[in-house]
Design an enzyme around this catalytic site. Structure first.
Site, short mmCIF file in Angstrom:
data_model
loop_
_atom_site.label_atom_id
_atom_site.label_comp_id
_atom_site.label_asym_id
_atom_site.label_seq_id
_atom_site.Cartn_x
_atom_site.Cartn_y
_atom_site.Cartn_z
CG HIS A 56 -1.67 -1.22 1.44
ND1 HIS A 56 -2.51 -1.74 0.50
CD2 HIS A 56 -1.71 -2.09 2.49
CE1 HIS A 56 -3.05 -2.86 0.96
NE2 HIS A 56 -2.57 -3.10 2.15
CG HIS A 219 -6.07 -5.96 1.22
ND1 HIS A 219 -6.91 -5.09 1.83
CD2 HIS A 219 -4.93 -5.99 1.96
CE1 HIS A 219 -6.32 -4.62 2.93
NE2 HIS A 219 -5.13 -5.14 3.02
#
Ligand SMILES: Nc1ncnc2c1ncn2[C@@H]1O[C@H](COP(=O)(O)OP(=O)(O)O)[C@@H](O)[C@H]1O
Ligand SMILES: Nc1ncnc2c1ncn2[C@@H]1O[C@H](COP(=O)(O)OP(=O)(O)O)[C@@H](O)[C@H]1O
Ligand SMILES: [Mg+2]
Ligand SMILES: [Mg+2]
Ligand SMILES: [Mg+2]
Ligand SMILES: [Mg+2]
Lengths: 332, 216, 332, 216
Positions: A56, A219
């Site tokens: 991320h 995700h």
């Protein structure tokens, strides 16, 4: 799979090594995969810690520095770090005033951080408060589910709460602010392509050339639904509407973040922000602070998310306070 | 009726590790459909670490075996499966003594203690489409056979069959826990990855005990 | 083609509109596609102007602000702006001290900027100096060719020269510094995927899943050669070696930029920088200032480039001077 | 031998615009192979602007026609082709007077003035694999026919054929100017996009003049 990597299993360690080389202003513990400030905070101030799966970036390691985080704990790609790692970081950053854990709401993250704070309290007596960020309006919230995912609001919260901690507020006050920010933030995301998890070696989902996913997280999980590719103006609507339907954003200054998922270039992100800004204006929402760029990504996924935070004067002041991190920097 | 030896229980974990390694890609594929494409990598990393730890120093007793396995999983896996499988083995170990073997009943009770730990951590209920949906029926089956005087091997075989049935029953479910829950209705039509790895756990136990002294 | 856009022809206008909405600290002239500082520089200081085709964001519009550019002129995607646009910007930013044009070495850019300075001198008497950045070691330099492309050094040069102009140096001195920086910079790039030009609608080149292009520029042009996909450590070697073979980087502080082409996520860019840093250290090169991120991109291309600048105390001081732009910010 | 009228010359530019529009994708494909995939978009944007400009206010004389076309190309295209085609038409316009028609010789001389402008801006030489490689032979052919007493239409036809041959001859060349030069040896085996659009320019002139008064 086309990636700038050596081996799928080595991605995290190799990337952290490069991060350490690129940023002398942070200190990386390669064994425990923890990023610290090179110069720790003064004693007596609350420490702010976050962490989660990797993939991320710049979240969370990129937000370690003055005015934001004291430490970021990195798990494997899309996998929460372990309690040991979190506990180690918690002990290290505590200056005596306690530690705030900023946790994104995912079963794994919540469980691992819970175990870590149990361990930290039991073994070293560190006082830990936790805020679980849950802001994704694509996910239905109910007592019987895992609840909303924690996405974009995490970035804004880390900045605002980090500034409050820097001011020397106590743990209860910092934690209360964190909860207030969490409750005032909402996000919605979409993807043009799937990301590819290095260890999986291929895209997490197949998305035909003429389709997009609406309501994705960070995700690579598929979204709430799939629909035909649409112009940016329509996509903006698909992001703005569910957010405004969930919380009233009028009558207050709003912080708006148009975030890229990692594979979408800035020229497109600005274009999307333009479409979003038009819709917000038409809806009577006043953007006091816009932020456009890659702040909480999903590996190489193409797509974007929108986060709105209903702010107030205090939150804006904390937002504007100096921040010196690799990922967010102003005022110093 | 022979007790289950420490060696056999150690062999169980080794066999689970090798089944997980063999199914790494499959588990990740299941997790790609309704999760984040890492369950195979997570379980493989964790069980490889467990086997390596046991290699370093052989377990001294059954409680030591499972406690160390659990701690290793907690500290190497992360994600949802790390705390869940980790807690499962930790509680199993804690419920056993520093013995060199266990009876079928004691093993059943230990497994149930593990299940309680999973419930405490994850708060899943039946039908939430999680590993619980394979684990709970497996333990019911195990206890049923053990209580009826069956051998540990017979109990393990029944548990494996129940775990497989439980795993298969997750397919039509709409997930209410874990990442798959974010998909809402779209989570239906896919096996749950965690229930699938749990079925492997009981396949490993079944294969380990079949034809062993514990089958007598 | 999967992009967050409305129509292929509207990309530039729509993106500039979003850029203007996101950054009140700049002023966008939508008709002429020029980005200015909202608060112009004080009279008597040299103005620094750059521009070129779009698709390289944050270059150049993202570098407008205190300590860097006074204006950025945007052409269509990968197409130099026209002389009219450049002349308009030149007239607007001139405070009487003259204007430095920073031009990347491409036939089109050089011709359009040349015509613009001819016009500016003839029509409005503005004094213009030009530096043509030519730093790409993938391109053979010779009297009979178009010469080296201008790539990564452009970013570093805009920062350093912008700081010098901010100090109040005169045009000749600012231009001399620009030439010095240009001569001290070298770059090399590679791609994992082609980019897709919106108006073309499909990838500029086809690259099989197991191949990569070495020696690419920033316009999706194919590279010097194609070879099998390799680990990051090998790719680092392919970038570092030709640069070090072209100029001696030992015995001086070096500014190193590991730049992403737009579609490669930060986790990979840091990983690549780690590999590059190892090689540089082994070669006796001292990196005084590292910079990792997306600074001069090629739309959605996956890949990266390395730029090294042989600096000295003066250049480092100017590098460290305050800069407040959307794309690069520190010290204020 | 009839002169070429302002109307016909205006028609030439219109026809060039429509050929460019028809070949937009093709020109961009050629530019994808050895450039940056925008030559079709660039030329199309520019010629559409030229036609729009001429629509707004019809040209008053041949010099006005080409000067305005050139200025419009310079100010709307950018890239390499904007200044090159723009300068070409600007110089062509400048070399002509405020007349309502031109002779074949005057047109030839004007085109050559345009070529000089291209050379001054771009400094290309024969064989560099640029638009020069279609333009130069086209003008030689045009002048040859015109000097031999041919009509403008005959000259245009010869120019078109020479431009096509010049275009085709760029295929094996290794580029030494423009973006294609960055490819080195890899630029061989592809037509030059600018030479290809230049062939369209003479195709348009040929088609416009064929069967017109200028053919007499
Ligand atoms: N609350 C829960 N209770 C029990 N099991 C759960 C729970 N949440 C998730 N799981 C199990 O964890 C599995 C996913 O594990 P894994 O992919 O390794 O972790 P993550 O979801 O963090 O990526 C799911 O398939 C499910 O069986
Ligand atoms: N120096 C030059 N002299 C003449 N023609 C040139 C020169 N450089 C480039 N060209 C022509 O320009 C064409 C490319 O135009 P275009 O794609 O529109 O611009 P750009 O190269 O800026 O993207 C080439 O195919 C070539 O024919
Ligand atoms: Mg995970
Ligand atoms: Mg998972
Ligand atoms: Mg171009
Ligand atoms: Mg081109």
């Amino acid at each position: 799979m086309k990636k700038l990597i050596n081996t799928p299993d080595g991605v995290l360690a190799d990337s952290l090594a490069g991060y350490a080389a690129a940023h002398p202003e942070v200190r990386v513990d390669p064994e425990n995969r923890i990023v610290y400030r090179a110069t720790p905070k003064e004693a007596g101030k609350v420490a702010v810690l976050s962490g989660g799966g990797s993939g991320h970036e710049p979240l969370h390691g990129g937000y370690v520095g003055l005015g934001m985080l004291d430490a970021a704990v990195a798990g494997e790609v899309f996998t929460s770090p372990t309690p040991d790692q979190v506990q180690e970081a918690t002990k290290t950053v505590d200056t005596g005033a306690g530690v705030l854990h900023i946790v994104k709401n995912y079963t794994g993250d919540v469980m691992n951080f819970d175990m870590a704070s149990e361990l930290a309290a039991a073994e070293s007596g560190v006082q830990v408060e936790t805020v679980v960020v849950a802001d994704d309006v694509a996910v239905q919230d109910s007592l019987y589910t895992a609840g909303r995912r924690g996405v974009g609001t995490t970035v804004l919260l880390e900045k605002i709460v980090g500034a409050a901690a820097e001011e020397g507020r106590d743990l209860a006050s910092v934690a209360a602010l964190a909860h207030r920010v969490n409750e005032a933030g909402r996000s919605m995301g979409m993807a043009l392509t799937s990301c590819t998890v290095p260890a999986a070696g291929k895209p997490t989902f197949d998305l035909p050339d003429d389709q997009m996913e609406i309501g994705i997280g960070i995700h690579g999980e598929p979204g709430r639904h799939r629909q035909a590719l649409a112009p940016a103006s329509d996509i903006a609507q698909l992001l703005v509407e569910p957010i405004l339907a969930d919380l009233d954003f009028t009558g207050a200054p709003v912080i708006a973040m148009l975030n890229g998922m990692g594979g979408s270039p800035l020229i497109e992100l600005y274009l999307m922000y333009g479409e979003v800004a038009k819709l917000l204006e038409a809806a009577g929402v006043t953007v006091a602070r816009p932020l456009v760029g890659n702040y909480i990504t999903s590996l190489d996924m193409a797509g974007c998310s929108l986060t709105l935070l209903r702010a107030d004067d205090e939150i804006l002041r904390l937002w504007d306070a100096p921040v010196v991190t690799p990922g967010l920097r102003w005022g110093a | 009726m022979a007790d289950v030896s420490l060696d056999l229980l150690t062999e169980w974990l080794r066999r689970f590790q090798s089944l997980v390694a063999d199914n790494r890609v499959y588990l990740t594929e299941l997790d790609s459909a309704i999760g984040d494409a890492d369950h195979g990598a997570n379980m493989d990393r964790g069980m490889a670490a467990v086997v390596a730890k046991l290699q370093e120093a052989p377990p001294t007793a059954v409680d030591d075996l499972f406690k160390r396995a659990g701690m290793t999983l907690v500290s190497t896996v992360g994600g949802a499966s790390g705390p869940l499988y980790g807690t499962f083995f930790l509680r199993l170990g804690t419920s056993l003594g520093a013995e060199s073997s266990v009876t079928a009943e004691a093993l059943g009770a230990g497994l149930r203690a593990g299940l309680e730990g999973v419930l405490q951590r994850g708060k899943a209920e039946a039908g939430d489409k999680t590993m619980y949906d394979a684990l709970a029926p497996a333990l019911d089956a195990f206890d049923g056979v053990a209580a009826g005087g069956g051998t540990a091997a017979q109990a393990a075989h029944a548990a494996f069959e129940a775990a497989v049935a439980g795993r298969d029953a997750t397919e039509p479910l709409v997930a209410r826990k874990g990442r798959a829950s974010y998909l809402g209705e779209r989570s239906a039509g896919h096996l749950d990855p965690g229930a699938t790895s749990t079925a492997l756990l009981f396949q490993a136990l079944d294969e380990t005990l079949a034809g062993s002294a514990a089958a007598e």
